[in-house]
Each structure stands twice: as structure tokens, then as C-alpha cells.
Design a protein around this motif. Sequence first.
Motif, PDB file in Angstrom:
ATOM      1  N   GLY A  63      14.877  22.243 -27.080  1.00 25.94           N
ATOM      2  CA  GLY A  63      15.212  21.269 -27.703  1.00 25.94           C
ATOM      3  C   GLY A  63      16.330  22.082 -28.683  1.00 25.94           C
ATOM      4  N   MET A  64      16.407  21.091 -30.036  1.00 28.42           N
ATOM      5  CA  MET A  64      17.356  21.518 -30.995  1.00 28.42           C
ATOM      6  C   MET A  64      16.738  22.745 -31.781  1.00 28.42           C
ATOM      7  N   ALA A  65      15.495  22.709 -32.037  1.00 25.55           N
ATOM      8  CA  ALA A  65      14.718  23.805 -33.201  1.00 25.55           C
ATOM      9  C   ALA A  65      13.911  24.525 -32.442  1.00 25.55           C
ATOM     10  N   TYR A  81      18.833  25.032 -37.176  1.00 20.93           N
ATOM     11  CA  TYR A  81      18.202  24.091 -37.668  1.00 20.93           C
ATOM     12  C   TYR A  81      16.857  24.165 -37.975  1.00 20.93           C
ATOM     13  N   GLY A  82      16.482  25.411 -38.490  1.00 27.09           N
ATOM     14  CA  GLY A  82      15.433  25.706 -39.359  1.00 27.09           C
ATOM     15  C   GLY A  82      13.919  26.002 -38.730  1.00 27.09           C
ATOM     16  N   ALA A  83      14.088  26.449 -37.259  1.00 30.23           N
ATOM     17  CA  ALA A  83      12.950  26.618 -36.791  1.00 30.23           C
ATOM     18  C   ALA A  83      12.233  27.841 -37.265  1.00 30.23           C
ATOM     19  N   SER A  84      10.892  27.883 -37.369  1.00 28.43           N
ATOM     20  CA  SER A  84      10.073  28.915 -38.034  1.00 28.43           C
ATOM     21  C   SER A  84       9.070  29.334 -37.220  1.00 28.43           C
ATOM     22  N   ARG A 108       9.799  19.011 -33.486  1.00 27.45           N
ATOM     23  CA  ARG A 108       8.928  18.415 -32.324  1.00 27.45           C
ATOM     24  C   ARG A 108      10.173  18.120 -31.140  1.00 27.45           C
ATOM     25  N   PHE A 109      11.117  18.726 -31.015  1.00 30.37           N
ATOM     26  CA  PHE A 109      12.102  18.171 -30.071  1.00 30.37           C
ATOM     27  C   PHE A 109      11.733  19.086 -28.879  1.00 30.37           C
TER      28      PHE A 109
END
Length: 246
Positions: A63-65, A81-84, A108-109
Motif C-alpha cells: 500500500g501507501m505506507a 507517508y510516515g511508515a515506522s 493499515r493500507f
Amino acid sequence: MYRRAAESVVGRRVRSFQANDEIVVKDALQIQSLVGSRVQEVSRHGKLMTIHLDQGSIDLHFGMAGRIIVDGRSPIDELVYGASSNDRWIRFGMEFDDGFLAITDPRRFSRVRMSQNTSALGPDAFSDGLFEQVQPRLPAKGPIKGVLLNQNVVAGLGNMLVDEILSRSSIDPRRDISTLSGSMIRKMMTAVVAVLPELLERGGSHKGDLAAELRVPGSRCPYDAHELVRNTVAGRTTYWCPFHQK
């Protein structure tokens, strides 16, 4: 980059799965039945990565993140997009007899499920002879940005990549594909072939000439210094230059 990182788990046996997030993980019971399986191969087609085990296969879409963590490390340290890598964002995990693989995704994408039929997907964006493979799949109408984002036309292009490709091809993302000549479409596909390995080497789609830091109001085109325009095209936030993209 994620596939390359995941290849290090080939040969490992699965001791347990973390598959409790019902939004991200779609086939939790079937996936849990694969405990004890050994990883045989990791493959990728477009945005879909598949982990092949000796008793079944699992598809991972980030997904996006979504971000992959293998043995505590990720191939991308920071995503736009701020994934951690914080443990609280782990949505899916595979613990092996030695080490682990996990997906972190605060938004949660991401999606994880038993492997599906991918025959409807278009050719992978890294494929040889991309123009010849894509040409018969092109629709008669529609904004060119939406066409490139359609995974059934070409698999693997995301929002920022498409903006980069259209900027380098000097094509307005809103332009209807019916107005593009065959030579323009070929030029665009040539840009795909050039851009993907270049940005892979730089570290990801957010490292393009039309880089992540330029995707804010007031930014200037990296090629001609004119102010970039922000629109919504094909449902996605789009940055482009009205001076050189026609």
C-alpha cells in the motif's frame, strides 16, 4: 527493494505468524495453517510480492505506507507517508527458526492474503519490451495519469512514479490518452524504462527529480523553475508543470 530484502528468509522454516489484524490480513486461518512450512522463493510482480512456501504462497501488498522489516532492518529507512518500524504498527509477522519478517503500517493500507491469480495484472514495469506489451492493453479514453496507475495496464507504477514519468515525458497528466500519438506513448514508456532503475539506485520513488520535498504548494519545477500546479487527477494528488507539460 523489499523483494531483495525478503530473499534473505529463503530456506527458513516458519515457527509462527502474527496475523491478527483483520483489516490487513485477509486469510488469517489459512495463513496460520502454514506454520512449519519452509520458504522456497520470494517473487514480485508489479506492487505484489509473493512469499512461496512448500505448503502454499502468501501475497503481500504494501500500500501507501507499508514497510518491510527483516531481522530488525528495513531497506528504506524513511518513507514519505510516515511508515515506522515501531512495534505498535506491526500488522503482519512471520517468525522463523532464525529471525523474522514483518510489515509495519500505521495507516493499515497494506494487504496480506493467500496467493491469488494475477493473470489480470499488466506486464511488470521492469519488463523487457514494455511498450509492445502495454500497447494492446491501453484504453481508448481516459486521463493518461489514470491509465498509468491502472495495474491492469502496467503493473508497478505508483502515484509519485507516474508524476515523475509524465514530467520527464513533458505530458500533462490530465491529457486524454486518445490525444497522444504512438510516438508520444513510446516516449512515455521509454521514460518508464529509464526512471525505474534510476530511482531504485537512488533509494525509491520519493527520490526522483520531482522529489518528495517538491510536493508542497509553491514549489518550482526542477527543469524550468516555473511554479508547479497541484491538482487531483484520477483521484490522486498530482504535481506537474504547466509550462513544459502539454
